[in-house]
Scaffold this active site. Sequence first.
Site, short mmCIF file in Angstrom:
data_model
loop_
_atom_site.label_atom_id
_atom_site.label_comp_id
_atom_site.label_asym_id
_atom_site.label_seq_id
_atom_site.Cartn_x
_atom_site.Cartn_y
_atom_site.Cartn_z
N GLY A 141 63.56 14.60 -2.72
CA GLY A 141 63.01 13.44 -3.40
C GLY A 141 63.17 12.13 -2.65
O GLY A 141 62.32 11.24 -2.75
N GLY B 162 60.46 18.94 -3.71
CA GLY B 162 61.15 18.88 -2.42
C GLY B 162 62.18 17.77 -2.40
O GLY B 162 62.64 17.31 -3.46
N ARG C 206 73.06 10.66 -8.83
CA ARG C 206 71.88 10.68 -7.95
C ARG C 206 70.61 10.99 -8.76
O ARG C 206 70.57 11.86 -9.61
CB ARG C 206 72.10 11.73 -6.87
CG ARG C 206 70.94 11.86 -5.86
CD ARG C 206 69.95 12.91 -6.26
NE ARG C 206 68.91 13.11 -5.24
CZ ARG C 206 67.82 13.83 -5.41
NH1 ARG C 206 67.62 14.43 -6.57
NH2 ARG C 206 66.93 13.95 -4.47
N VAL C 207 69.57 10.23 -8.45
CA VAL C 207 68.25 10.49 -9.05
C VAL C 207 67.25 10.61 -7.91
O VAL C 207 67.29 9.84 -6.96
CB VAL C 207 67.85 9.32 -9.99
CG1 VAL C 207 66.41 9.49 -10.47
CG2 VAL C 207 68.80 9.22 -11.17
N ASP D 176 63.00 11.84 -6.84
CA ASP D 176 61.64 11.33 -7.05
C ASP D 176 61.03 11.76 -8.38
O ASP D 176 60.14 11.10 -8.92
CB ASP D 176 60.72 11.85 -5.94
CG ASP D 176 60.66 13.39 -5.91
OD1 ASP D 176 61.72 14.02 -6.13
OD2 ASP D 176 59.58 13.95 -5.69
N THR E 181 61.43 22.60 -8.72
CA THR E 181 60.97 21.57 -9.64
C THR E 181 59.54 21.87 -10.06
O THR E 181 58.72 22.26 -9.23
CB THR E 181 60.98 20.20 -8.93
OG1 THR E 181 62.34 19.87 -8.69
CG2 THR E 181 60.30 19.11 -9.74
C1 SD4 Z 1 64.55 15.92 -6.37
N1 SD4 Z 1 62.28 16.56 -5.99
O1 SD4 Z 1 65.38 15.70 -7.24
C2 SD4 Z 1 63.50 16.96 -6.64
C3 SD4 Z 1 64.02 18.27 -6.20
C4 SD4 Z 1 63.03 19.37 -6.23
O2 SD4 Z 1 62.62 21.57 -6.58
O3 SD4 Z 1 61.86 19.24 -6.02
N2 SD4 Z 1 63.48 20.55 -6.50
O4 SD4 Z 1 64.58 15.38 -5.27
#
Ligand code: SD4
Length: 330
Positions: A244, A242, A218-219, A221, A190
Site C-alpha cells: 500500500g 499489494g 500502520r494503515v 492504501d 486484499t
Molecule cells: C495494504 N494493500 O494494506 C494492502 C495490502 C494488500 O493483499 O493488498 N494485501 O497495503
Amino acid sequence: MQRRKFLKKSGLTTAGLLSAPVLASCKTETAKAPTLSETKAVKPIVICTWNFQNASAKAWEVLSSSGSSLDAVEAGVMVEEADTSNQTVGVGGRPDREGRVTLDACIMDKDANCGAVLCMENIAHPISVARKVMEETPHVMLAGLGAELFAYEQGFEKTNLLTEQSKKEWEEWKKTSKYETIINIENHDTIGMLAIDENGDIAGACTTSGMGYKMAGRVGDSPIIGAGLFVDNEVGGAAATGVGEEVVRTVGSFLIVELMRQGKSPQEACEEGVKRIMKKNEGRKDFQIGFIAVNKKGETGGYCVHPGFTYREYSDKGHENKTVESFYQG
Ligand code: SD4
C-alpha cells in the site's frame, strides 16, 4: 445527519470516452464517431482483485436481481471478510506485530459519496461500518477506537478477529520478527471490487487487514479514497492490491481513473499506473502491486508488477479469472 454531497466531477468529452479501436474504426474523416450511447455498454458487470469466486458470485447475485452496484460490492466483499481462510481480510486476518488484528476498508458510490474505517479492531465487517460512516455521519473516515465505538453504536457486534491459525503463525513469526513481503503469497489477498449495475451506475469497495505483522497503527492504501479505490461515475473505477505504501505515493486508483478520463482504456490506464510506481522504484523487485479498472462501457483491465496477479470478472457473458500482464516477466 445529512449525507455529504460532493461537487460533481468535470464532464467527460465524447472524444475522451472513445477507445483507440473505436477511433481506428472511423474510416473517413467525415465518418461520425459513435458516442457512448451508440456503443453497447456491458452491464451489469463486477470485477474484483484476485480469484475471489464466491465474492464475485455474491456480487453478481445482487446485480443480476436488479440490485444496486453499491449493495453488490458491499455484499461481495463481505464474503471475504467472513472467510477465515483468507488471512488478509476480516476475520482470520494476520495481526500486527503486537498480535492485534486491525482492519481497513472503504466504499464509494455513484455520487462520489464515500466512507472508510482505518485500523479498526473487533468488528467482522469493516466494509459495512465504512458504509455507515458514509451514510450516517458527516465524515469520510473514522479510525481506531472511534471507528469501533461507532460500529457498536450502529449495532455491530464485538468479534474476536484473531483465529487460532493466525495466532499460531504470528507466534512463530515472533521467533525471528523478520518483516518481509512475499510476492503473491503472503500479505496479498486484499479484495477490491468494482461493479456497474443495470442502470449503468458504478460503485466500489476495498477491504483488508493490511500487511501481516505491520507496525501497530500502520494503515495502507486500501481505506484511502483515491489510493486503494476510486470511482467516478462519469468515467469508471479502479482498485489496488499489494504494498500500500507504493500505491499511496502515486494515489494509484485516482490516477488510473483520471487516465481513463483522458481517453486511455482500463488496460492502458492500469499499465501506466504501475509504470509510474516503478519509475519511482527503479530496479526494485521486492514488492507486488496489482491494479484493476473498469470504464463506463464495462471494459476492464488489470496490470501488476510481478506475474501471478489475476482478477475475476463476472457479467452475463459468464465469469472468468483473468491473468494479467506484468511489469517484470518473471
Ligand atoms: C495494504 N494493500 O494494506 C494492502 C495490502 C494488500 O493483499 O493488498 N494485501 O497495503
